[in-house]
Write an enzyme that holds these catalytic residues in place. Structure first.
Site, short mmCIF file in Angstrom:
data_model
loop_
_atom_site.label_atom_id
_atom_site.label_comp_id
_atom_site.label_asym_id
_atom_site.label_seq_id
_atom_site.Cartn_x
_atom_site.Cartn_y
_atom_site.Cartn_z
CG LEU A 44 -1.87 -1.18 1.36
CD1 LEU A 44 -2.76 -1.02 2.60
CD2 LEU A 44 -2.74 -1.33 0.11
CE LYS A 57 6.86 17.26 -2.27
NZ LYS A 57 6.11 16.88 -3.49
N GLY A 272 4.39 15.85 -17.56
CA GLY A 272 3.03 15.49 -17.21
C GLY A 272 2.88 14.00 -16.97
CB ALA A 322 -1.71 12.32 -2.65
CG HIS A 446 2.15 39.45 16.54
ND1 HIS A 446 2.30 39.86 15.24
CD2 HIS A 446 3.09 40.11 17.28
CE1 HIS A 446 3.29 40.74 15.17
NE2 HIS A 446 3.79 40.90 16.40
P1 FAD Z 1 -1.29 5.82 -7.45
O1 FAD Z 1 -0.65 6.41 -6.25
O2 FAD Z 1 -0.62 5.99 -8.77
O3 FAD Z 1 -1.44 4.28 -7.14
C1 FAD Z 1 -1.91 3.38 -8.09
C2 FAD Z 1 -1.51 1.98 -7.67
O4 FAD Z 1 -2.19 1.07 -8.53
C3 FAD Z 1 -0.02 1.68 -7.80
O5 FAD Z 1 0.46 1.07 -6.61
C4 FAD Z 1 0.05 0.72 -8.99
O6 FAD Z 1 1.11 -0.22 -8.86
C5 FAD Z 1 -1.30 0.02 -8.88
N1 FAD Z 1 -1.80 -0.52 -10.16
C6 FAD Z 1 -1.90 0.09 -11.36
N2 FAD Z 1 -2.46 -0.74 -12.27
C7 FAD Z 1 -2.74 -1.90 -11.62
C8 FAD Z 1 -3.33 -3.12 -11.99
N3 FAD Z 1 -3.78 -3.37 -13.23
N4 FAD Z 1 -3.44 -4.11 -11.06
C9 FAD Z 1 -3.00 -3.91 -9.79
N5 FAD Z 1 -2.44 -2.76 -9.38
C10 FAD Z 1 -2.31 -1.77 -10.27
N6 FAD Z 1 0.50 14.70 -5.01
C11 FAD Z 1 0.27 15.48 -3.93
O7 FAD Z 1 -0.89 15.66 -3.54
N7 FAD Z 1 1.29 16.06 -3.24
C12 FAD Z 1 2.58 15.91 -3.63
O8 FAD Z 1 3.48 16.44 -2.99
C13 FAD Z 1 2.86 15.11 -4.76
N8 FAD Z 1 4.12 14.92 -5.17
C14 FAD Z 1 4.36 14.11 -6.25
C15 FAD Z 1 5.67 13.95 -6.66
C16 FAD Z 1 5.96 13.13 -7.74
C17 FAD Z 1 7.40 12.95 -8.19
C18 FAD Z 1 4.90 12.46 -8.41
C19 FAD Z 1 5.19 11.54 -9.57
C20 FAD Z 1 3.58 12.63 -8.02
C21 FAD Z 1 3.31 13.47 -6.94
N9 FAD Z 1 2.00 13.69 -6.50
C22 FAD Z 1 1.77 14.50 -5.43
C23 FAD Z 1 0.86 13.05 -7.16
C24 FAD Z 1 0.41 11.82 -6.36
O9 FAD Z 1 1.48 10.90 -6.25
C25 FAD Z 1 -0.78 11.17 -7.04
O10 FAD Z 1 -1.80 12.12 -7.23
C26 FAD Z 1 -1.33 10.02 -6.21
O11 FAD Z 1 -0.35 9.04 -5.96
C27 FAD Z 1 -2.53 9.38 -6.92
O12 FAD Z 1 -3.03 8.33 -6.15
P2 FAD Z 1 -3.84 7.14 -6.81
O13 FAD Z 1 -4.31 6.31 -5.67
O14 FAD Z 1 -4.81 7.65 -7.78
O15 FAD Z 1 -2.77 6.31 -7.68
P1 NAD Z 2 2.85 19.24 -14.98
O1 NAD Z 2 1.64 19.13 -15.80
O2 NAD Z 2 2.78 19.86 -13.64
O3 NAD Z 2 3.98 20.02 -15.77
C1 NAD Z 2 4.44 19.62 -17.03
C2 NAD Z 2 5.11 20.81 -17.67
O4 NAD Z 2 5.80 20.36 -18.80
C3 NAD Z 2 4.13 21.88 -18.12
O5 NAD Z 2 4.58 23.13 -17.67
C4 NAD Z 2 4.16 21.76 -19.64
O6 NAD Z 2 3.90 22.98 -20.29
C5 NAD Z 2 5.57 21.29 -19.86
N1 NAD Z 2 5.79 20.54 -21.10
C6 NAD Z 2 4.97 19.63 -21.69
N2 NAD Z 2 5.56 19.13 -22.80
C7 NAD Z 2 6.77 19.73 -22.90
C8 NAD Z 2 7.86 19.63 -23.81
N3 NAD Z 2 7.80 18.79 -24.85
N4 NAD Z 2 8.94 20.41 -23.62
C9 NAD Z 2 9.01 21.26 -22.54
N5 NAD Z 2 8.01 21.40 -21.65
C10 NAD Z 2 6.92 20.64 -21.82
O7 NAD Z 2 3.43 17.74 -14.90
P2 NAD Z 2 4.58 17.11 -14.01
O8 NAD Z 2 5.47 18.16 -13.48
O9 NAD Z 2 5.14 16.00 -14.83
O10 NAD Z 2 3.75 16.50 -12.82
C11 NAD Z 2 2.68 15.57 -13.09
C12 NAD Z 2 1.59 15.71 -12.09
O11 NAD Z 2 1.97 15.11 -10.86
C13 NAD Z 2 1.25 17.15 -11.73
O12 NAD Z 2 0.39 17.74 -12.65
C14 NAD Z 2 0.61 16.97 -10.39
O13 NAD Z 2 -0.73 16.62 -10.58
C15 NAD Z 2 1.37 15.81 -9.79
N6 NAD Z 2 2.42 16.31 -8.87
C16 NAD Z 2 2.03 17.03 -7.78
C17 NAD Z 2 2.99 17.52 -6.91
C18 NAD Z 2 2.54 18.32 -5.72
O14 NAD Z 2 1.37 18.26 -5.39
N7 NAD Z 2 3.44 19.06 -5.06
C19 NAD Z 2 4.33 17.30 -7.15
C20 NAD Z 2 4.69 16.57 -8.26
C21 NAD Z 2 3.72 16.07 -9.13
#
Ligand code: FAD
Ligand code: NAD
Length: 462
Positions: A44, A57, A272, A322, A446
């Site tokens: 999980l 983070k 993205g 998340a 404050h």
């Molecule tokens: P996920 O967390 O993607 O979980 C999906 C799960 O399903 C995985 O364990 C996968 O293995 C499993 N799965 C997929 N297909 C199958 C299948 N067919 N059978 C069985 N299992 C399967 N969001 C924030 O709010 N704050 C942040 O600071 C933040 N930072 C991020 C930083 C990074 C680098 C990234 C990549 C994302 C970040 N996000 C952040 C986004 C956040 O991680 C996602 O929005 C969140 O994890 C989505 O949750 P979910 O439950 O939809 O899916």
């Molecule tokens: P994003 O959508 O935040 O940013 C992608 C960026 O790439 C955009 O600014 C877009 O204009 C640019 N881009 C797209 N194609 C390009 C290209 N060919 N050349 C140059 N720039 C290009 O996507 P991300 O940064 O990959 O993150 C994915 C998602 O994961 C986020 O949208 C967010 O939902 C989630 N996330 C959240 C957090 C958080 O909550 N702090 C942190 C990380 C990721």
């Protein structure tokens, strides 16, 4: 059914053990429903715990400490040059942070009686899943909740298979500290992980295709961050595309539109994320996908077009965060248990954990105006905040958007250290339909940065 297949019959099968999936499963169990979670990795936490929110983070905290140490020189405190050892840093992130939280989630699942099955789940029809794990298994269910999340999007047309070209998961593993790092994408991940690598000592070049960092986010909030990354990074190219990537001599040569070719030790692609809805057998069910992005279509109760199936989290579309997934998970569980519930939240906070942090919720100025709302805008600059002065961070801003007709707070944006924590009060204010005068008349301790929201509200009162 083939003889010898293992068959489980459950009330609820949750596909995917990320924040959406485990929140749904825990709530189902609390409501007395027999629940299993099927996760490809048999654990999980999902992307959030293992390759997203949490490890990023942890590393951003290290980056913040490094930049604070740098700032301390101004205050007459010099710790000398930091020495970074990657092995202990990786170990701390992986074992003390991620591992500890993973063990905690496993314990909660056990405590609530939620079974976690390992394997890739594929729908055979609207009430049966095939689980392709160590042994083949079938799960029959009354309801399933799809929470399969998202995966990094590839660079269209110029993808290059090389260890030196990393997605966010590879970058979070900290393979090394590259001397020169190219970050493609100036969104959440590009900025957060670019900040981490720059703090650790890489020379970071960031390339963003649109004309500004964090497209779609209020420019008043982005500007202070832009100023900061221009100092922290070696270069920031806006309105620029990478048109070719080529591996040569142990480095990656990237052609930047209008800039020529440059060599980098590593490249981070952060352009993205895309829904993980393919290969799930959804065509055997009544589920419908959106035309753009192949996200699962759900209503405000997280119901799909198939009465047996619900969906939550990233696989249902933007914003891919998340906390949205977690709230949807709880809603889906309540709804399938027959309770009145809906994902009807007015404000979903968003936080970019850079330095300074950017956080917002509700409507920004432009969105409110597009809705035809007559708005009142307050901008409180942190130069006037006592707390900001004491921590040497007067570069922040708190912006409040109010509906002129009703006096309600409809949006808040904050840029500055701690913005991610400060946004919680604003989210509560919007969710509970607070008036500007409610926020202004609430006593804020404050000296704290939270006073900036009160000050912004006060400035709108006559
Ligand atoms: P996920 O967390 O993607 O979980 C999906 C799960 O399903 C995985 O364990 C996968 O293995 C499993 N799965 C997929 N297909 C199958 C299948 N067919 N059978 C069985 N299992 C399967 N969001 C924030 O709010 N704050 C942040 O600071 C933040 N930072 C991020 C930083 C990074 C680098 C990234 C990549 C994302 C970040 N996000 C952040 C986004 C956040 O991680 C996602 O929005 C969140 O994890 C989505 O949750 P979910 O439950 O939809 O899916
Ligand atoms: P994003 O959508 O935040 O940013 C992608 C960026 O790439 C955009 O600014 C877009 O204009 C640019 N881009 C797209 N194609 C390009 C290209 N060919 N050349 C140059 N720039 C290009 O996507 P991300 O940064 O990959 O993150 C994915 C998602 O994961 C986020 O949208 C967010 O939902 C989630 N996330 C959240 C957090 C958080 O909550 N702090 C942190 C990380 C990721």
């Amino acid at each position: 059914m083939v003889m010898g297949d293992l068959v489980d019959e459950v009330e609820v099968a949750v596909v995917g053990g990320g924040p959406g999936g485990y929140s749904a499963a825990f709530r189902c169990a609390e409501l007395g429903l027999e629940t299993v979670v099927i996760d490809a990795d048999r654990r999980l936490g999902g992307a959030c715990l293992f390759e997203g929110c949490i490890p990023s983070k942890a590393l951003l905290h290290v980056a913040a400490v490094l930049s604070e140490v740098e700032r301390a020189r101004e205050w007459g405190v010099d710790f000398g040059e930091p020495r970074i050892s990657l092995d202990p840093l990786r170990k701390w992130k992986q074992e003390r942070v991620v591992g500890k939280l993973a063990r905690g989630l496993a314990a909660v699942a056990k405590g609530k009686g939620v079974t976690v099955i390992g394997g890739r789940a594929v729908f055979e029809d609207s009430t049966t899943l095939r689980v392709e794990g160590e042994s083949l298994q079938k799960v029959r269910f009354k309801h399933a909740i799809v929470a399969t999340g998202s995966a990094p999007a590839a660079l269209p047309g110029i993808a290059l298979a090389s260890d030196r070209v990393m997605d966010s998961t590879a970058a979070l593993a900290l393979p090394d500290i590259p001397e020169r790092l190219l970050v493609i994408g100036g969104g959440y991940i590009g900025l957060e992980l670019g900040t981490v690598y720059a703090a650790l000592g890489s020379r970071v070049t960031l390339v963003e295709m649109t004309e500004g960092l964090l497209p779609g986010v209020d420019r008043d909030l982005v500007q202070p961050l832009h100023r900061r990354v221009e100092k922290l990074f070696a270069a920031v190219h806006l309105g620029t595309k990478v048109t070719a990537l080529r591996e040569a001599g142990g480095r990656i040569e990237a052609t930047l539109e209008g800039q020529g070719a440059e060599a980098f030790d590593r490249v981070l692609v952060a352009v993205g994320r895309k829904a993980r809805s393919a290969g799930l057998g959804l065509e055997t069910t009544g589920v419908r996908l959106t035309e753009r992005g192949a996200f699962i279509q759900v209503d405000e109760r997280c119901r799909t077009h198939d009465p047996h199936l619900y969906a939550v989290g990233d696989v249902t579309g933007e914003p891919m965060l998340a906390h949205r997934a977690m709230r949807q998970g709880k809603v889906a569980a309540d709804v399938l248990a027959g309770r009145p519930s809906a994902f009807d939240n007015v404000a979903i906070p968003a936080v970019v954990f850079t330095d300074p942090e950017i956080a917002w919720c509700g409507l920004d100025e432009a969105q409110a105006k597009r809705r035809g709302m007559e708005v009142k805008i307050a901008k409180f600059q942190w130069t006037a905040s006592g707390r900001a002065a004491t921590i040497g961070r007067a570069d922040g801003l708190t912006k409040l958007v109010a509906d002129a007709a009703s006096g309600r707070v409809v949006g808040v944006g904050i840029v500055g250290p701690g913005a991610g924590e400060l946004i919680a009060e604003a989210t509560l204010a919007i969710e509970t339909a607070a008036l500007v005068e409610d926020v202004a008349a609430t006593i804020h301790a404050h000296p704290t940065l939270s006073e900036s929201l009160m000050e912004a509200a006060e400035s709108l009162l006559g």
